[in-house]
Design a protein around this motif. Structure first.
Motif, PDB file in Angstrom:
ATOM      1  N   ALA A 112       0.837  -1.207   0.000  1.00 18.23           N
ATOM      2  CA  ALA A 112       0.000   0.000   0.000  1.00 18.23           C
ATOM      3  C   ALA A 112       0.869   1.254   0.000  1.00 18.23           C
ATOM      4  N   TYR A 113       1.998   1.185   0.715  1.00 19.29           N
ATOM      5  CA  TYR A 113       2.899   2.335   0.756  1.00 19.29           C
ATOM      6  C   TYR A 113       3.514   2.579  -0.625  1.00 19.29           C
ATOM      7  N   LEU A 114       3.981   1.520  -1.254  1.00 18.05           N
ATOM      8  CA  LEU A 114       4.568   1.656  -2.583  1.00 18.05           C
ATOM      9  C   LEU A 114       3.538   2.195  -3.581  1.00 18.05           C
ATOM     10  N   ALA A 115       2.340   1.653  -3.539  1.00 15.12           N
ATOM     11  CA  ALA A 115       1.293   2.095  -4.469  1.00 15.12           C
ATOM     12  C   ALA A 115       0.949   3.559  -4.238  1.00 15.12           C
ATOM     13  N   PHE A 116       0.928   3.964  -2.975  1.00 12.59           N
ATOM     14  CA  PHE A 116       0.630   5.364  -2.645  1.00 12.59           C
ATOM     15  C   PHE A 116       1.615   6.298  -3.339  1.00 12.59           C
ATOM     16  N   CYS A 117       2.908   5.935  -3.289  1.00  4.83           N
ATOM     17  CA  CYS A 117       3.939   6.803  -3.872  1.00  4.83           C
ATOM     18  C   CYS A 117       3.896   6.806  -5.397  1.00  4.83           C
ATOM     19  N   PHE A 118       3.367   5.752  -5.975  1.00  2.00           N
ATOM     20  CA  PHE A 118       3.157   5.736  -7.424  1.00  2.00           C
ATOM     21  C   PHE A 118       1.945   6.586  -7.806  1.00  2.00           C
ATOM     22  N   GLU A 119       0.870   6.455  -7.044  1.00  2.00           N
ATOM     23  CA  GLU A 119      -0.434   6.922  -7.507  1.00  2.00           C
ATOM     24  C   GLU A 119      -0.770   8.350  -7.080  1.00  2.00           C
ATOM     25  N   ARG A 120      -0.194   8.779  -5.964  1.00  2.00           N
ATOM     26  CA  ARG A 120      -0.575  10.091  -5.456  1.00  2.00           C
ATOM     27  C   ARG A 120       0.340  11.177  -6.010  1.00  2.00           C
ATOM     28  N   SER A 121      -0.011  12.390  -5.705  1.00  2.00           N
ATOM     29  CA  SER A 121       0.787  13.525  -6.166  1.00  2.00           C
ATOM     30  C   SER A 121       2.159  13.514  -5.506  1.00  2.00           C
ATOM     31  N   LEU A 122       3.087  14.238  -6.121  1.00  2.00           N
ATOM     32  CA  LEU A 122       4.420  14.377  -5.539  1.00  2.00           C
ATOM     33  C   LEU A 122       4.329  14.939  -4.118  1.00  2.00           C
ATOM     34  N   LEU A 123       3.482  15.917  -3.930  1.00  2.12           N
ATOM     35  CA  LEU A 123       3.347  16.527  -2.604  1.00  2.12           C
ATOM     36  C   LEU A 123       2.897  15.504  -1.557  1.00  2.12           C
ATOM     37  N   GLU A 124       1.909  14.691  -1.912  1.00  3.23           N
ATOM     38  CA  GLU A 124       1.423  13.691  -0.948  1.00  3.23           C
ATOM     39  C   GLU A 124       2.495  12.637  -0.654  1.00  3.23           C
ATOM     40  N   ALA A 125       3.215  12.217  -1.713  1.00  2.46           N
ATOM     41  CA  ALA A 125       4.247  11.206  -1.499  1.00  2.46           C
ATOM     42  C   ALA A 125       5.365  11.752  -0.608  1.00  2.46           C
ATOM     43  N   VAL A 126       5.746  13.006  -0.851  1.00  3.56           N
ATOM     44  CA  VAL A 126       6.767  13.624   0.005  1.00  3.56           C
ATOM     45  C   VAL A 126       6.261  13.698   1.447  1.00  3.56           C
ATOM     46  N   ALA A 127       5.016  14.098   1.607  1.00  5.31           N
ATOM     47  CA  ALA A 127       4.466  14.225   2.966  1.00  5.31           C
ATOM     48  C   ALA A 127       4.440  12.878   3.675  1.00  5.31           C
ATOM     49  N   SER A 128       4.218  11.800   2.923  1.00  7.48           N
ATOM     50  CA  SER A 128       4.165  10.486   3.574  1.00  7.48           C
ATOM     51  C   SER A 128       5.525  10.086   4.139  1.00  7.48           C
ATOM     52  N   SER A 129       6.597  10.722   3.655  1.00  7.49           N
ATOM     53  CA  SER A 129       7.927  10.412   4.190  1.00  7.49           C
ATOM     54  C   SER A 129       8.187  11.083   5.533  1.00  7.49           C
ATOM     55  N   LEU A 130       7.285  11.962   5.955  1.00  2.42           N
ATOM     56  CA  LEU A 130       7.579  12.792   7.129  1.00  2.42           C
ATOM     57  C   LEU A 130       7.541  12.040   8.453  1.00  2.42           C
ATOM     58  N   THR A 131       7.215  10.762   8.429  1.00  2.00           N
ATOM     59  CA  THR A 131       7.414   9.992   9.664  1.00  2.00           C
ATOM     60  C   THR A 131       8.879  10.045  10.098  1.00  2.00           C
ATOM     61  N   GLU A 132       9.777  10.337   9.151  1.00  2.00           N
ATOM     62  CA  GLU A 132      11.192  10.490   9.533  1.00  2.00           C
ATOM     63  C   GLU A 132      11.416  11.622  10.527  1.00  2.00           C
ATOM     64  N   LEU A 133      10.492  12.582  10.584  1.00  2.00           N
ATOM     65  CA  LEU A 133      10.610  13.614  11.615  1.00  2.00           C
ATOM     66  C   LEU A 133      10.676  12.999  13.007  1.00  2.00           C
ATOM     67  N   PHE A 134      10.020  11.861  13.151  1.00  4.47           N
ATOM     68  CA  PHE A 134       9.864  11.279  14.489  1.00  4.47           C
ATOM     69  C   PHE A 134      10.801  10.110  14.728  1.00  4.47           C
ATOM     70  N   SER A 135      11.554   9.706  13.687  1.00  7.28           N
ATOM     71  CA  SER A 135      12.381   8.508  13.848  1.00  7.28           C
ATOM     72  C   SER A 135      13.511   8.672  14.864  1.00  7.28           C
ATOM     73  N   PRO A 136      14.083   9.876  15.038  1.00  7.19           N
ATOM     74  CA  PRO A 136      15.094   9.972  16.105  1.00  7.19           C
ATOM     75  C   PRO A 136      14.534   9.584  17.473  1.00  7.19           C
ATOM     76  N   VAL A 137      13.264   9.911  17.699  1.00  7.11           N
ATOM     77  CA  VAL A 137      12.638   9.565  18.979  1.00  7.11           C
ATOM     78  C   VAL A 137      12.640   8.051  19.177  1.00  7.11           C
ATOM     79  N   ILE A 138      12.170   7.321  18.173  1.00  5.71           N
ATOM     80  CA  ILE A 138      12.020   5.876  18.361  1.00  5.71           C
ATOM     81  C   ILE A 138      13.390   5.189  18.390  1.00  5.71           C
TER      82      ILE A 138
END
Lengths: 251, 251
Positions: B133-159
């Motif tokens: 589903a993640y891969l398909a999202f990055c294929f099918e959605r706009s560039l802006l949405e795909a970039v935004a989906s990467s923003l979980t990296e904002l929180f990865s230092p915490v985990i």
């Protein structure tokens, strides 16, 4: 548990292939899942039944789209004329007089709001991912593999015959009207799975294609199993694992 | 729990949008998941850690492909030059000297067979559906949405800061060498998330686009959460819910 990953390495007769496919169902169809057993045992809470109906709606709603994906691959008009009956069954005359509408009725009869069901917004993410994988499979794979993935219908009479009498007997708020969806399905499923099985027996004529259809049916069983896993995890044992944003039954 | 479905209805300043995105992470990032808490608490069995590593490999392995999907939508060479670093980070010089190889090393250090990990055949179907589903999202959605989906990296230092010290302290078979993957990630993630956040702040310039990026981040949190849900359900409580065909730890 069989290892179906090398089932067709030597080449199978059509009858042997069918036997392997039926073995896949015997080992992996979701009538073996604990959530189904709890359903037929009368052990699900009303909230768990509501969650089942609401999540399963996502699957029902995608069926005509996955069948349309299959039609996009079908060059034979006679095949298409047969296969399009599936779309008619689920959408009905006007979109809301077929199987999807009957499933919506099932959900609302259990007390879930119709708009909440139709929006699919409260479904478990895992349900959406599984259903999305099924739709993508029918777009991306060969016609033969997509047809083979429909063969879980071979086993649906079993689960319906387990589910319907048990639900009527064990849950006093479930009526024949609630379950009207299921009265139409066995006849449709028998017609559809006879056609699909004959197609697969005829066209899976190399070891490689036979392995593809076995893998396709395993994949489809995984879809249905994962949907019940997600329900069991989220709503079993009091609902303590409901993920953020998903349907929460009223206390 | 916030309702992020109408968060941007009135239009937000870039700073307000960033605050909503950080609130999504605070409420939905998978460092809040019970499986993570059990990991940092030292409560996972070795089999549960193996299952985590084996399943998470499917996610790691798809990262360069989803980033390539993003590149297919990117018309700005400067954007592409920045974004392609992500592919280089995960594949390394020769395909097997980057993050994927380090994750494979993590899994084999925990005693899982390398071929079993790389084949992905023993991963949970629910993991594969979520990653797909993640891969398909990055294929099918706009560039802006795909970039935004990467923003979980904002929180990865915490985990990562929660996970690494706890794993070293609580599991005697886990060493710094096992966890070498994580030593590179914080610097890479900071560089990548700074870039992605700046992009989103700049280009999400209507209420509709702001809602799209909020929804994209919610979606991505759902992916990561569903992966831990699947592990918890299958391998928690002694592994009694492992679906047919999936990885089974040695007793």
């Amino acid at each position: 548990m069989s290892d179906f990953h090398r089932a067709a390495s030597g080449g199978l007769s059509p009858g042997e292939l069918e036997a392997v496919l039926r073995q896949v169902g015997a080992e992996r169809y979701h009538n073996r899942h604990p959530y189904h057993h709890r359903m037929t045992g009368g052990d699900l809470s009303k909230g768990e039944l509501q969650a089942w109906a609401l999540n399963r709606y996502c699957y029902q709603a995608v069926i005509p789209r996955k069948d349309a994906a299959i039609l996009t691959h079908a060059e034979d008009p006679a095949f298409r004329a047969e296969w399009r009956k599936r779309i008619e069954d689920h959408d009905g005359e006007d979109g809301w007089s077929g199987g999807i509408a009957r499933w919506l009725h099932l959900a609302t009869s259990l007390g879930v709001d119709a708009d909440a069901v139709k929006s699919q917004r409260l479904a478990l993410p895992a349900t959406r991912f599984a259903v999305g994988a099924y739709l993508a499979f029918c777009f991306e794979r060969s016609l033969l593999e997509a047809v083979a993935s429909s063969l879980t219908e071979l086993f649906s009479p079993v689960i319906i015959n387990e589910r319907v009498p048990a639900m009527l007997a064990k849950y006093d708020y479930v009526t024949a009207d609630t379950l009207a969806y299921f009265t139409r399905r066995p006849e449709q499923a028998a017609r559809d799975s006879d056609f699909a099985l004959a197609y697969v027996r005829k066209h899976a004529d190399t070891p490689e294609r036979q392995q593809q259809v076995i893998d396709a049916l395993v994949f489809k069983c995984d879809i249905l199993w994962a949907m019940l896993d997600a329900l069991q995890h989220a709503y079993g044992e009091g609902g303590g694992n409901i993920p953020p944003g998903a349907f929460r039954p009223e206390a």
